[in-house]
Write an enzyme that holds these catalytic residues in place. Structure first.
Site, mmCIF file in Angstrom:
data_model
loop_
_atom_site.group_PDB
_atom_site.id
_atom_site.type_symbol
_atom_site.label_atom_id
_atom_site.label_comp_id
_atom_site.label_asym_id
_atom_site.label_seq_id
_atom_site.Cartn_x
_atom_site.Cartn_y
_atom_site.Cartn_z
ATOM 1 N N LYS A 83 9.159 18.175 -21.943
ATOM 2 C CA LYS A 83 8.035 17.832 -20.905
ATOM 3 C C LYS A 83 7.847 19.117 -20.033
ATOM 4 O O LYS A 83 8.954 19.443 -19.473
ATOM 5 C CB LYS A 83 8.155 16.569 -20.476
ATOM 6 C CG LYS A 83 7.015 15.742 -20.136
ATOM 7 C CD LYS A 83 7.515 14.521 -19.379
ATOM 8 C CE LYS A 83 6.879 13.543 -19.202
ATOM 9 N NZ LYS A 83 6.930 12.231 -18.424
HETATM 10 C C1 E4P Z 1 4.824 9.424 -18.214
HETATM 11 O O1 E4P Z 1 5.143 10.573 -18.986
HETATM 12 C C2 E4P Z 1 4.590 9.839 -16.858
HETATM 13 O O2 E4P Z 1 5.888 10.428 -16.280
HETATM 14 C C3 E4P Z 1 4.420 8.397 -16.275
HETATM 15 O O3 E4P Z 1 3.526 7.733 -16.904
HETATM 16 C C4 E4P Z 1 3.969 8.579 -14.790
HETATM 17 O O4 E4P Z 1 3.977 7.264 -14.278
HETATM 18 P P1 E4P Z 1 3.373 6.924 -12.812
HETATM 19 O O5 E4P Z 1 2.426 7.519 -12.412
HETATM 20 O O6 E4P Z 1 3.515 5.553 -12.456
HETATM 21 O O7 E4P Z 1 4.577 7.493 -12.001
#
Ligand code: E4P
Length: 203
Positions: A83
């Site tokens: 990522k």
């Molecule tokens: C997933 O890849 C993201 O990091 C996650 O969905 C972020 O979620 P949040 O906005 O609730 O922190």
């Protein structure tokens, strides 16, 4: 539509996998630090439980460091999707990792223009954050709509991974639009099973 679980908690993942609806996992540094366990060991453990893509995020922000970190994360297991953030250096890293055959999830996407750049950098997944856009008074789901149409217009292979999901309605809307993937916190996954008429029927 593929469903990923958005957690780094091994017990939560182990409980969900037998349900037969989980296609992958997304983690981020905050989710991993909440577990208080070693990052590499946590990623390896998740990758041994789930066959599909497991997103593991780089923490560096500069290209050469991000690439080095991305290569390390990719070496932990075959199903790691590295990522990277949607920045100039992040997309440069994306392209370099993709050239080596590594899956890449480009995260922190908040606009269709950003999503276009990620597709051109051959991201495996683009993660638009619907919940955080809703939080600032925008319509997160409009962004999903735009990206799905845009990718279809040009036949991009990048999959739209709806992230920052907060509610069951987010999933329904994303599925109606035709997003390829959504990543859900465990609570939202269990919410999908619920309907008051099912409970009433059981009684
Ligand atoms: C997933 O890849 C993201 O990091 C996650 O969905 C972020 O979620 P949040 O906005 O609730 O922190």
């Amino acid at each position: 539509m593929k469903l990923f679980v958005d957690t780094a908690n091994l017990a939560e993942i182990e409980a969900l996998v037998p349900l037969g609806i989980i296609d992958g996992v997304t983690t981020n540094p905050s989710l991993i630090s909440k577990q208080g366990a070693d990052m590499a060991e946590t990623i390896k453990a998740i990758c041994s439980i789930v066959k599909g893509p497991v997103s593991a995020e780089v923490t560096a922000t500069e290209f050469s460091k991000m690439l080095e970190e991305g290569k390390y994360l990719a070496s932990l297991a075959k199903n790691v999707a590295v990522k990277v953030p949607l920045t100039v250096d992040g997309l440069k890293t994306c392209r370099a990792l993709r050239e080596q055959g590594t899956m890449v999830n480009v995260t922190l996407c908040f606009s269709a223009a950003q999503a276009l750049l990620a597709a051109k950098a051959e991201a495996t997944f683009i993660s638009p954050f619907v919940g955080r856009l809703d939080d600032i008074g925008e319509k997160g789901m409009d962004l999903i709509d735009d990206i799905v149409v845009m990718y279809e217009n040009y036949g991009f292979d990048t999959e739209v991974l709806v992230a920052s999901v907060r509610t069951k309605q987010h999933i329904i809307d994303a599925a109606v639009i035709g997003a390829h993937v959504a990543t859900l916190p465990p609570k939202v996954i269990y919410d999908l099973y619920e309907h008051p008429l099912t409970d009433k029927g059981l009684k």
